[in-house]
Enzyme design. Structure first.
Site, short mmCIF file in Angstrom:
data_model
loop_
_atom_site.label_atom_id
_atom_site.label_comp_id
_atom_site.label_asym_id
_atom_site.label_seq_id
_atom_site.Cartn_x
_atom_site.Cartn_y
_atom_site.Cartn_z
N ALA A 139 -9.67 6.06 3.40
CA ALA A 139 -9.66 6.40 4.69
C ALA A 139 -11.10 7.97 4.91
CB ALA A 139 -8.92 7.95 3.90
N GLY A 140 -11.54 7.73 6.07
CA GLY A 140 -12.76 8.67 6.15
C GLY A 140 -14.18 7.12 6.20
N ASN A 179 -10.13 1.82 9.11
CA ASN A 179 -8.92 1.06 9.75
C ASN A 179 -9.69 1.96 11.39
OD1 ASN A 179 -5.13 1.61 10.75
ND2 ASN A 179 -7.01 0.79 12.27
N THR A 180 -9.66 2.89 11.64
CA THR A 180 -9.62 3.62 12.82
C THR A 180 -11.32 3.22 13.27
OG1 THR A 180 -8.45 5.96 12.07
CG2 THR A 180 -10.03 6.18 14.14
N LYS A 193 0.83 -1.25 0.14
CA LYS A 193 -0.03 -0.16 0.06
C LYS A 193 0.93 1.35 0.32
CE LYS A 193 -3.01 2.56 2.42
NZ LYS A 193 -4.04 3.17 3.65
#
Length: 263
Positions: free
Chosen positions: A191-192, A213-214, A104
């Site tokens: 992301a986001g 992820n987050t 990545k």
């Protein structure tokens, strides 16, 4: 049971799940391992900064000890790279340590917004593809850059829905739709993504996969949240393949039209 003919292939490899999971921000490696198991994911990304690449390993710190290679393709990322040169160096270190050719690619020099640098990302991708890496390129939702990266030979493009860790959802939907329309390689929204509904939305508009992820890592119960994301991705993909409507309509449409009884 009906055979699943809807296959996801990235870089010549088939993946059983369209949910990819990042491994940062978990409270512990044990929590990460449990969440991955519930996610059903078969690809996990890991920052090389968190992996022990030397001969001596810290069993309490090395994340790679918690990622079973029989279950997951472990894809190192170049998070922390400020330019193409650093990204290439990190990639080569990972390969030398035995982490394979999947990568990545992330290049984000701005510490406040962590937005990917398009010029340095393209430079690094061109070098790494020539060296045999299967590059999954993390980018802004820029259709022109996505095309250039495809021309360079990347295995997938990964446009952001919103800046890393913001949990704001698919704010770049219109641009991602263009990238999907023009894509010759898989498109992974990365992301986001803060809620399962965001993941479902990304899949509904035609993304091939999402990376989360987050939202999973900081959840009250990461394992349960991972399962929720897995269900949302599956639902969104099913909707994308089977939706009969062309888009939103201003006028209402009766669910039991009179004409249906007259035909």
């Amino acid at each position: 049971m009906m055979e699943n003919t809807d296959k996801l292939i990235v870089g010549g490899r088939e993946f059983a799940s369209r949910l990819f999971v990042g491994t940062g921000k978990f409270s512990s490696n044990k929590a990460m391992k449990e969440a991955l198991a519930q996610s059903g994911a078969s690809l996990a990304t890991v920052s090389l900064k968190r992996a022990s690449l030397g001969a001596e390993k810290d069993e309490n710190a090395d994340i790679l000890d918690f990622l079973e290679p029989s279950k997951y393709l472990v894809v190192p990322n170049t998070a922390g790279a400020l330019n193409a040169g650093e990204a290439v160096r990190i990639a080569r270190l990972g390969r030398a340590a035995g982490l394979g050719d999947f990568l990545k690619l992330e290049v984000h020099p701005d510490p406040n917004y962590l937005l990917p640098d398009p010029i340095e990302t393209l430079k690094a991708a061109e070098i790494l593809v020539k060296e045999g890496f299967k590059v999954l390129a993390y980018i802004n939702a820029d259709p022109c850059l996505a095309m250039r990266l495809q021309d360079a030979g990347v295995a997938a493009v990964m446009p952001l829905g919103a800046p890393i860790g913001t949990n704001r959802g698919v704010e770049t939907r219109a641009q991602i739709e263009i990238i999907i329309e023009q894509a010759r390689v898989p498109v992974v929204v990365d992301a986001g993504i803060g809620l399962p509904s965001h993941a479902a939305e990304a899949m509904e508009i035609g993304a091939d996969a999402v990376l989360v992820n987050t939202a999973i890592a900081i959840a009250k119960d990461p394992a349960k949240m991972a399962r929720a994301f897995a269900q949302a991705v599956e639902a969104g993909r099913c909707a994308s393949l089977n939706a009969a409507f062309a888009g939103a309509s201003v006028k209402a449409s009766p669910t039991s039209p009179l004409t249906a009884f007259l035909d």
